[in-house]
Write an enzyme that holds these catalytic residues in place. Structure first.
Site, PDB file in Angstrom:
ATOM      1  CD  GLN A 105      -2.897  -1.070   2.515  1.00 20.74           C
ATOM      2  OE1 GLN A 105      -2.523  -0.284   3.287  1.00 20.74           O
ATOM      3  NE2 GLN A 105      -3.402  -2.069   2.675  1.00 20.74           N
ATOM      4  CG  HIS A 171      -3.526   0.492   7.626  1.00 22.96           C
ATOM      5  ND1 HIS A 171      -4.276   0.282   8.735  1.00 22.96           N
ATOM      6  CD2 HIS A 171      -3.982  -0.179   6.635  1.00 22.96           C
ATOM      7  CE1 HIS A 171      -5.077  -0.751   8.556  1.00 22.96           C
ATOM      8  NE2 HIS A 171      -4.907  -1.094   7.202  1.00 22.96           N
TER       9      HIS A 171
END
Length: 396
Positions: A105, A171
């Site tokens: 991510q 995140h």
């Protein structure tokens, strides 16, 4: 029939079906108030045209319109910044981006233009930065865009670094927005892994926070914890999981959307100095199916989300429409949906969600960012190795 009873019946709206009827991940969790969950399904009346403007973008993440109508677009991995015209022409990579940790991510992420971009040509962006001492962390940088056949960034300066760094590619958060006073707000994630998660409500850490900065990256003077011993002075709010959309409404109120685990994606109205509860409270569960923490949805001193989703939509961005091209959408919220493969529309009245619609579901594409263009159309990038730039407009 008695006149009073008849009047009450006529004044009571007919029941409308909720947007979501599927089985929730957490059937025992109940909303704290009406329409906090599964709002009434609504339908756009304006016929829509969806145009594929460009293809071949590599995991595009954010769009920012320049004054001449061209767009800057970040590509997460491989990390690149590109200039894209409304005719779909994609530039070579803009030179000058510093080294990026582009894994999972992580990568090149959020994007915003200086409020004075027409004269100063300054671009702000966030990215996952490899740290010299080990690990990685989100960084906020700015530079001057030098346009032309071989575009580049001059004077690249990292103005803010999220602390602490961790060994995680999850995140990061990374969306940023400028306020009317020229300061900026940056939404952050808690890095997912346990050493980060437990810091989301720790004021000595940036993880799981919204931070409020001056354009040079220093803490804004009105921050709530700026004089609190042991607290990081940049913090505006805490208790967030992974903020992937942040926007101001027409009244200057700040909103954000963040991903929950299994269930519990949230829309929050952000208030200075408030704690939004993660990981103490929430409407989601662990991916294992076990409760998060004590498995509670409310606690004293912690804010409730204005709205939550269960099952998830996986919110990736947030935009509030002006109504320029679509008068019926004035003030409506638009959220890029990843797991839901939808452009999620929320009708918000008096700070409550009163309607929800899922648009573009027939395309079955993960929507990473959606912004309103200068023409009032919604411009979208899809989350894919061969990402697309789409334009959603009113059918003529």
């Amino acid at each position: 029939m008695r006149p009073l009873l008849l009047a009450l019946l006529l004044a009571t709206p007919a029941f409308a079906a909720p947007i979501e009827t599927g089985e929730p991940n957490n059937p025992t969790y109940k909303p704290a108030f009406a329409w906090q969950h599964r709002a009434e399904e609504v339908h756009t009346k304006t016929p829509l045209t969806v145009t594929e403007v460009a293809t071949g973008l590599h995991s595009p993440w954010a769009i920012a319109f320049m004054p001449d109508g061209r767009m800057l677009v970040t590509e997460k991995n491989p990390a690149a910044l590109r200039i894209v015209t409304q005719a779909g022409k994609i530039s070579m990579a803009v030179a000058g981006i510093p080294k990026v940790n582009a894994n999972g991510q992580s990568g090149l992420l959020g994007l915003a233009l200086s409020p004075k971009f027409a004269t100063d040509h300054v671009v702000y962006w966030t990215y996952s930065e490899p740290r010299a001492g080990g690990g990685n962390g989100l960084a906020l940088a700015r530079a001057t865009l030098v346009d032309g056949p071989a575009p580049r960034l001059d004077g690249v300066t990292v103005i803010f670094r999220v602390e602490p760094a961790l060994e995680s590619n999850l995140h990061n958060g990374g969306r940023l927005v400028f306020a009317a006073d020229g300061t900026l707000f940056l939404g952050l994630g808690e890095r997912s892994i346990l050493p980060g998660r437990v810091q989301a409500q720790d004021l000595g850490s940036d993880l799981g926070k919204i931070v409020h900065l001056n354009p040079d990256g220093t803490p804004a003077k009105d921050n709530p914890f700026i004089s609190k011993a042991g607290a990081r002075p940049e913090i505006w709010s805490d208790g967030h999981r992974n903020i992937l959309g942040i926007a101001f409404d027409a009244r200057g109120k700040l909103w954000e959307v963040e991903m929950g685990p299994r269930g519990g994606d949230e829309l929050n109205l952000v208030t200075r100095g408030k704690d939004y509860g993660w990981p103490t409270i929430g409407y989601g569960e662990e991916y294992s199916g076990k409760p998060v923490g004590k498995g509670i949805t409310a606690a004293p001193g912690m804010e409730q989300p204005v709205y939550y989703w269960d099952p998830i939509v996986a919110p990736a961005s947030l935009m509030i429409h002006s109504g320029r091209m679509f008068p019926e959408w004035r003030g409506d919220f638009f959220i890029g949906g990843l797991a839901s493969t939808a452009l999620v529309r929320l009708v918000v009245k008096n700070d409550r969600v009163v309607g929800e619609e899922r648009l573009l579901t027939d395309r079955a594409e993960r929507i990473r960012d959606a912004v309103e263009g200068p023409d009032g159309a919604i411009w979208i990038v899809t989350d894919d190795d061969n990402g697309k730039l789409l334009r959603v407009s009113a059918k003529r």
